[in-house]
Design an enzyme around this catalytic site. Sequence first.
Site, PDB file in Angstrom:
ATOM      1  N   ASP A 148       0.753  -1.099   0.263  1.00  0.00           N
ATOM      2  CA  ASP A 148       0.132   0.150  -0.025  1.00  0.00           C
ATOM      3  C   ASP A 148       0.790   1.320  -0.069  1.00  0.00           C
ATOM      4  O   ASP A 148       1.911   1.231   0.311  1.00  0.00           O
ATOM      5  CB  ASP A 148      -0.904   0.138   1.026  1.00  0.00           C
ATOM      6  N   GLU A 181       0.008  -1.132   5.555  1.00  0.00           N
ATOM      7  CA  GLU A 181       0.949  -0.757   6.806  1.00  0.00           C
ATOM      8  C   GLU A 181       1.011   0.706   6.776  1.00  0.00           C
ATOM      9  O   GLU A 181       1.313   1.338   8.196  1.00  0.00           O
ATOM     10  CB  GLU A 181       2.466  -0.863   5.803  1.00  0.00           C
TER      11      GLU A 181
END
Length: 482
Positions: free
Chosen positions: A79, A146
């Site tokens: 991400d 994350e």
Amino acid sequence: MNEQLDTLEPTALWRHFRTFCDTPRPSGQEEAIIGKIVDWAEQRGLTCERDDTGNLLVRKPATPGHENAPGVILQSHVDMVAQAASGHDHDFTRDALDTFVEDGWLHARGTTLGADNGVGAAAALAILGESSLTHGPLEALFTVEEEASLVGARYLQKDWLSGHYLLNLDSESRGEVYIGCAGGNDVKVDHDFTLVAPGEGQTALSLSVSGLVGGHSGMDIDKGRANANVLLCACLWSLRDTGLQLISLDGGTMRNAITRDARAVFLVPEAARRLVTETVAAFQTREALLYEGVDDGLVLSVEDGEAAQAMTMEDSRKLLAVLTAMPYGIDRMSQTVPGIAESSNNIGVLRLENGHLHLGAMVRALRLESAEAINERFRALFSLIDVEAIAGEGYPGWAPQADSPLLARFLALHERELGREAEVKVIHAGLECGIIGAHYPGLDMISFGPTILGAHSPTERVELAAVEEFYALLKAMVTDLA
């Protein structure tokens, strides 16, 4: 779009990174990129597994004759932080990134680049695709969310990884290797305030803060940069005697990004308009001096706003007093790791809409005890106005292990391959190593990567030469460990 990435070296890495740039992947919306990785891996006969959180593990057997070498885990997250420059129209759920090369650096037009951690993930895929590389058993772990409180790592499946060494590919400084990082937690405030209708003779004004550099709330918190949420609240507090009533606040989208722009709408008596304008101008003059050389683009502006129901004058004054007094920036420096912040806080998200206040702050600390001290200050402050500040579940830092065998191997290889020593560092940011290490306490871990500047902001860029060096080191390290 992004065709120029196919012309860069190392070719395999940049072609994978092009896929990352072409595929929208803000935190929480990683299914598209995960699906592309799975398709690519399965076409090459690699084993793919997902855990309940959505993390992906790709396995590749060892080169024949190296089956008994210690297993190596290549770890990265897929991400990215979704931040666009002020006025730049970009839908991170739909639009591809628009990259360009300038003076040896790769940028994205008007948005974050996602080199954090797309370059690391692309490097892991390139390693998996190397047909002539000698290696032991390989696992590539791609985590999700994350950038949203390290969700993937926090809920990583247990008894899943089998490797002995973990190479985290999420560091952002060429020539450095990281062996420790901060932990921390989120602080949230959600509260509903009573609203009243605009009174006779009142006017609505809009105050905006813009032009700030912003940045990563861990990597850049020690650079003294301004936070738009903090400045907005301080400026509104300076208007407390104008009869101000808050209508709305809007600043920031991510707890881990230093906020670059923020806006407030409020009511004041029409007669106070001139005083507001003069006070804001004086405030900007003062703050411009305080941030000279750091945030030279700071602009505060006052315009007409749209009248609506607002908080009472008393509630507005009390709330602004608390918001202005919130801790921000470095709280204390470490006594055990010289030059590194022990604890800090970032006011990442500030929202007031229809009377509902939402605050999202990110506390970082090498020790959870230091984070708890900041949490208590939030609780104490907001208790003064009978509002609850809730500290989320903390996540552990990564305790440095200077005697790590993996570190010793890396340092020797770095000097042999590049002719210079690598600097050993501890970072005031939340790498996933601390959490993964808590799930798998036997892992020997290091973190390294290419030079990335401006992460979590639209100025994010990655140095091309550093990527080439990083990938060469990664290949050499995988072979050395075999």
